[in-house]
Design an enzyme around this catalytic site. Structure first.
Site, short mmCIF file in Angstrom:
data_model
loop_
_atom_site.label_atom_id
_atom_site.label_comp_id
_atom_site.label_asym_id
_atom_site.label_seq_id
_atom_site.Cartn_x
_atom_site.Cartn_y
_atom_site.Cartn_z
N TRP A 57 11.61 74.14 -4.56
CA TRP A 57 10.74 73.88 -3.40
C TRP A 57 9.36 73.39 -3.82
O TRP A 57 8.53 73.10 -2.97
CB TRP A 57 10.63 75.13 -2.53
CG TRP A 57 11.91 75.54 -1.87
CD1 TRP A 57 13.15 74.97 -2.04
CD2 TRP A 57 12.09 76.60 -0.92
NE1 TRP A 57 14.08 75.62 -1.26
CE2 TRP A 57 13.46 76.62 -0.56
CE3 TRP A 57 11.24 77.54 -0.34
CZ2 TRP A 57 13.98 77.54 0.35
CZ3 TRP A 57 11.75 78.46 0.56
CH2 TRP A 57 13.11 78.46 0.91
N GLU A 102 7.29 67.99 -14.17
CA GLU A 102 5.94 68.06 -13.59
C GLU A 102 5.07 69.04 -14.37
O GLU A 102 3.86 68.86 -14.48
CB GLU A 102 6.03 68.43 -12.10
CG GLU A 102 6.54 67.24 -11.29
CD GLU A 102 7.30 67.59 -10.03
OE1 GLU A 102 7.25 68.74 -9.57
OE2 GLU A 102 7.99 66.68 -9.50
N GLU A 126 16.97 65.58 -15.68
CA GLU A 126 16.21 64.98 -14.59
C GLU A 126 15.40 63.80 -15.13
O GLU A 126 14.31 63.98 -15.66
CB GLU A 126 15.24 66.00 -13.99
CG GLU A 126 15.91 67.23 -13.41
CD GLU A 126 15.05 67.89 -12.36
OE1 GLU A 126 15.51 68.02 -11.23
OE2 GLU A 126 13.89 68.25 -12.67
N GLY A 171 11.64 62.42 -7.02
CA GLY A 171 10.77 62.20 -5.87
C GLY A 171 10.52 60.73 -5.56
O GLY A 171 9.64 60.39 -4.77
N SER A 197 16.16 62.82 -6.91
CA SER A 197 16.54 62.14 -5.66
C SER A 197 18.00 62.37 -5.26
O SER A 197 18.65 61.47 -4.74
CB SER A 197 16.21 60.64 -5.73
OG SER A 197 14.81 60.46 -5.91
N GLY A 232 15.05 68.67 -5.23
CA GLY A 232 13.66 68.81 -4.80
C GLY A 232 13.53 68.56 -3.30
O GLY A 232 13.83 69.43 -2.49
N GLY A 233 13.11 67.34 -2.95
CA GLY A 233 12.84 67.01 -1.55
C GLY A 233 13.93 67.41 -0.57
O GLY A 233 13.63 67.99 0.49
#
Ligand code: PGA
Length: 252
Positions: free
Chosen positions: A10, A98, A168, A174, A214, A235-236
């Protein structure tokens, strides 16, 4: 057969109240229909408690997105393995790109965190992946396998079996630009061969390799159908109960 693992990352979204609501919606939608898939959600630290309460008794696991390697100490702003454990976490994401990119996390730190997570009894999801620049320079193999070997350094076979690796590609995170199933499978297969070569067939055949970057309901089934892809790190699309539930279903 490896059991697929679908985890929602998240990131820095959802306060405690919103996170509790999202978790309850996920429980309602993912419900009993997840078959032989392990499902995890990883909210921010401040929402772990609320999400843990919403997930209690549902079989959906709770994970953190990071942690320090020490159990306590003068480390302002950090959170320890012990602290996330007491919120009900059983998983922890380590070495996300990240964290590497914006917080200068190194392979050595990822390795220390990984060892600390295993000591604490947490199941780590260790992230690896190349940038677009590295891909275009033909360095996928050396970057990704280098990150894998650095992260796993000094672990026993029993410890290795508790880990999941998430491939990833940084350029796919993203951005809406997913790796094609063939591109993802190519790297997953490289990782699995590297595991076989260094740690033996037992580890290579059992360790789960998730794909992240993605992943959406529209592309999940095809990605998860690849031989060496054992679920995803989302993620998103994990921030909406219906899309996360659809992705979990694609792994069933
Ligand atoms: P994304 O993120 O699904 O939004 O691309 C994946 C991740 O960062 O784990």
């Amino acid at each position: 057969m490896r059991r697929p693992l679908v985890a929602g990352n998240w990131k820095m979204y959802k306060n405690a109240q919103q996170a509790g609501e999202l978790a309850r919606a996920i429980v309602a939608q993912v419900g009993q229909g997840r078959g032989a898939v392990d499902v995890v959600v990883c909210p921010p630290f401040t929402s772990l408690q609320a999400v843990g309460e919403a997930l209690a008794g549902t079989g959906i696991a709770l994970g953190a997105q990071n942690m320090h390697w020490e159990n306590e100490g003068a480390f302002t702003g950090e959170v320890s393995p012990e602290m996330i454990l007491t919120t009900g976490c059983t998983y922890v994401i380590l070495g996300h790109s990240e964290r590497r990119q914006y917080f200068a996390e190194t392979d050595e730190q990822v390795n220390r965190k990984l060892k600390a997570a295993l000591r604490a009894g947490l199941a780590p999801i260790v992230c690896v992946g190349e940038t677009l620049e590295q891909r275009e320079a033909g360095r996928i193999e050396d970057v990704v396998l280098g990150q894998v070997q650095a992260a796993l350094q000094g672990l026993s076979e029993a410890e290795l079996l508790k880990i999941a690796l998430a491939y990833e590609p940084v350029w796919a995170i993203g951005t809406g630009r997913t790796a094609t199933p063939a591109q993802a499978e190519e790297v997953h297969s490289l990782i699995r061969s590297c595991l076989r070569q260094h740690y033996g067939a037992g580890v290579a055949d059992a360790l789960r390799l998730q794909y992240g970057g993605s992943v959406k309901p529209e592309n999940a089934a095809e990605l998860f159908a690849q031989q060496n892809i054992d679920g995803g790190l989302i993620g998103g699309a994990a921030l909406k109960a219906d899309s996360f539930a659809a992705i979990v279903k694609a792994a069933c």
